[in-house]
Design a protein around this motif. Structure first.
Motif, mmCIF file in Angstrom:
data_model
loop_
_atom_site.group_PDB
_atom_site.id
_atom_site.type_symbol
_atom_site.label_atom_id
_atom_site.label_comp_id
_atom_site.label_asym_id
_atom_site.label_seq_id
_atom_site.Cartn_x
_atom_site.Cartn_y
_atom_site.Cartn_z
ATOM 1 N N ARG A 114 92.058 107.811 53.105
ATOM 2 C CA ARG A 114 91.059 107.406 52.097
ATOM 3 C C ARG A 114 90.350 108.686 51.635
ATOM 4 O O ARG A 114 90.950 109.427 50.871
ATOM 5 C CB ARG A 114 90.103 106.359 52.667
ATOM 6 N N ARG A 125 97.014 107.836 48.988
ATOM 7 C CA ARG A 125 95.554 107.802 48.934
ATOM 8 C C ARG A 125 95.170 106.350 48.618
ATOM 9 O O ARG A 125 95.397 105.875 47.489
ATOM 10 C CB ARG A 125 95.100 108.761 47.827
ATOM 11 N N ALA A 166 91.245 105.609 44.365
ATOM 12 C CA ALA A 166 91.546 106.154 43.030
ATOM 13 C C ALA A 166 91.488 107.686 43.005
ATOM 14 O O ALA A 166 92.435 108.346 42.586
ATOM 15 C CB ALA A 166 90.564 105.576 42.017
ATOM 16 N N GLY A 167 90.363 108.248 43.450
ATOM 17 C CA GLY A 167 90.136 109.694 43.312
ATOM 18 C C GLY A 167 91.020 110.493 44.265
ATOM 19 O O GLY A 167 91.163 110.150 45.431
ATOM 20 N N ASN A 194 90.602 99.195 43.435
ATOM 21 C CA ASN A 194 89.197 99.003 43.859
ATOM 22 C C ASN A 194 88.251 98.910 42.653
ATOM 23 O O ASN A 194 87.030 98.971 42.817
ATOM 24 C CB ASN A 194 88.750 100.096 44.836
ATOM 25 N N ARG A 205 81.851 110.749 41.016
ATOM 26 C CA ARG A 205 81.850 111.783 42.048
ATOM 27 C C ARG A 205 80.582 112.623 41.900
ATOM 28 O O ARG A 205 80.139 112.907 40.779
ATOM 29 C CB ARG A 205 83.055 112.728 41.917
ATOM 30 N N HIS A 248 78.290 106.246 49.431
ATOM 31 C CA HIS A 248 79.675 106.175 48.944
ATOM 32 C C HIS A 248 80.316 104.833 49.329
ATOM 33 O O HIS A 248 81.331 104.794 50.022
ATOM 34 C CB HIS A 248 80.500 107.354 49.499
HETATM 35 O O1 LIG Z 1 87.954 105.039 50.210
HETATM 36 C C1 LIG Z 1 86.782 104.907 49.876
HETATM 37 O O2 LIG Z 1 85.941 104.298 50.504
HETATM 38 C C2 LIG Z 1 86.286 105.534 48.581
HETATM 39 C C3 LIG Z 1 87.284 105.491 47.497
HETATM 40 C C4 LIG Z 1 86.807 105.989 46.164
HETATM 41 O O3 LIG Z 1 85.991 107.085 46.224
HETATM 42 C C5 LIG Z 1 87.996 106.218 45.285
HETATM 43 O O4 LIG Z 1 88.078 107.273 44.651
HETATM 44 O O5 LIG Z 1 88.829 105.308 45.198
#
Ligand SMILES: O=C(O)CC[C@@H](O)C(=O)O
Ligand SMILES: NC(=O)c1ccc[n+]([C@@H]2O[C@H](COP(=O)([O-])OP(=O)(O)OC[C@H]3O[C@@H](n4cnc5c(N)ncnc54)[C@H](O)[C@@H]3O)[C@@H](O)[C@H]2O)c1
Length: 392
Positions: free
Chosen positions: A38, A56, A59-60, A83, A230, A271
């Protein structure tokens, strides 16, 4: 047996996608074929030689060294949209927290002791926590991808005027977006017009520190800025200056930092934008399925550094080859296979920027010599043999 090394808490529903017969999944695992992560930061990590893919569950991908993965032929997957609803719903909470003094009001109630005159006290003090409504206000959305398009449409449903900015909007995102969202081609104008601004763009070199003194110089004093994208996209010192000077109303952020802690105009969460059972499951399932299809069949879906590619299996023997995207490599690959008298039944070649990727179904297992020859092509980064001859 494929080995998946996990980092962070990954939903069990996603982990259960990996069959026990074919996969070993654990947080401490030598020689992994893939990482499932994650927010684990991988920039300072040296990758094991066996690593072929990183999934991953989110998303980010700013926590993954994408350039190094390209050089080493490691495929990086994410879970686009999985998500998005969770974040959209928390943005709604953020908008309400930013416009009504809910948080301060609740803290006030929590500070009270049992007493006889509770009702008159509440009635006397409640004026301190009054706020404004969302209806009729202007919401600016920066980044109209999976999350931004949902937030923009939600704004319309709440009776807001919605303006959006995204210089690289995808065709799918444009289809999702209501035609009532006014498209802006200038970020400064969006910042000047909006009562609420919600950020939904990735952190890239071009977006780091994007929200700066310059952008905040022309905003409305009523502005509530929401950052569920972010922390790095926003210059925190510029936010603190704008709040301290009364040039904006609130900053709601999912990315607390030392220089934003305990500021009365900043509401912060740890977060948790994607922290719902549903989003965690969606992300983990999507990425687990993508990893399995890649490890078993060489197919690639939702990669952020490789081309997306899928070829139905035509023979039990499949070879995949990653190479630098320069002319004549494909000729060399097919010539070597022909020289070794192996028939190609089907093949697909796709490229993305500096990388090319080939899936080749063969009539027979490749010999050691043919594999050595393929691997010795200067521009070839890696060669995998899938299926019944996984001897190398
Ligand atoms: O995994 C997470 O809790 C955060 C995910 C979130 O920042 C993302 O970019 O999807
Ligand atoms: N708080 C959380 O837990 C959480 C959860 C999910 C995603 N995120 C963050 O939100 C970001 C967006 O997620 P998404 O799923 O919508 O991604 P997405 O890829 O679907 O959408 C991102 C959009 O931003 C646009 N964009 C890129 N550069 C831009 C710029 N300079 N100005 C305006 N728009 C720009 C892209 O064209 C794209 O349409 C992620 O990159 C991630 O950093 C945070």
């Amino acid at each position: 047996m494929y080995k998946i090394r996990t980092y962070n808490t990954i939903s069990v529903k996603g982990l259960n996608r990996f069959s026990r017969e074919d996969y070993e999944v654990a947080s401490e695992l030598p020689h992994p074929d893939a990482f499932l992560i994650r927010s684990q930061k991988l920039h300072d990590m040296e990758f094991p030689e066996t690593l072929k893919a990183i999934g991953r569950a989110g998303a980010g991908v700013n926590n993954v060294p994408l350039e190094r993965c390209i050089e080493q032929g490691i495929v990086v997957f994410n879970a686009p949209g999985a998500n998005a609803n969770a974040v959209k719903e928390l943005v709604l909470a953020g908008m309400l927290l930013g416009s009504r003094d809910i948080y301060a009001g609740m803290k006030f109630v929590e500070s009270l002791d049992q007493q006889d005159g509770l009702d008159p006290l509440l009635e006397k003090e409640k004026k301190r926590f009054a706020g404004t409504e969302l209806i009729g206000k202007t919401l600016g959305v920066v980044g109209l991808g999976n999350i931004g398009s949902l937030v923009a449409n939600m704004g319309l449903a709440l009776g807001m005027k919605v303006i959006g900015y995204d210089p690289a909007i995808s065709v799918e995102a444009a289809w999702r977006l209501s035609s009532d969202v006014e498209k802006m081609d200038n970020l400064n104008s969006l910042f000047g017009r909006a009562d609420y601004i919600s950020l939904h763009l990735p952190v890239l070199d071009a977006t780091r520190g994007l929200v700066s003194d310059n952008l905040l110089s022309g905003v409305k004093p009523s502005l509530v800025l929401l950052n569920f994208a972010r922390g790095e996209i926003v210059d925190n010192s510029a936010i603190v200056r704008a709040l301290d000077d009364g040039r904006m109303h609130r900053y709601v952020s999912d990315f607390p930092a030392n220089d934003t802690l305990r500021h009365p105009g900043i509401l912060q969460m740890p977060h948790i934008g994607a922290s719902t059972g549903e989003a965690e499951e969606n992300c983990a399932i999507m990425v687990a399925d993508q990893l399995m299809d890649f490890l078993e069949n060489g197919n690639i879906a939702n990669s952020v550094n490789f081309p997306n590619i899928a070829l139905p299996r035509t023979t039990p023997v499949r070879v995949t080859i990653t190479n630098r995207n320069v002319p004549k490599v494909l000729n060399q690959i097919t010539a070597i296979i022909a020289e070794h008298d192996i028939n190609i039944v089907d093949m697909l070649n796709k490229s993305r920027a500096d990388l090319a990727y080939n899936i080749i179904d063969l009539e027979a297992c490749p010999t050691d010599d043919s594999l050595d020859a393929l691997r010795s092509i200067e521009e070839v980064i890696n060669v995998r043999v899938l299926g019944s001859c996984q001897y190398r």
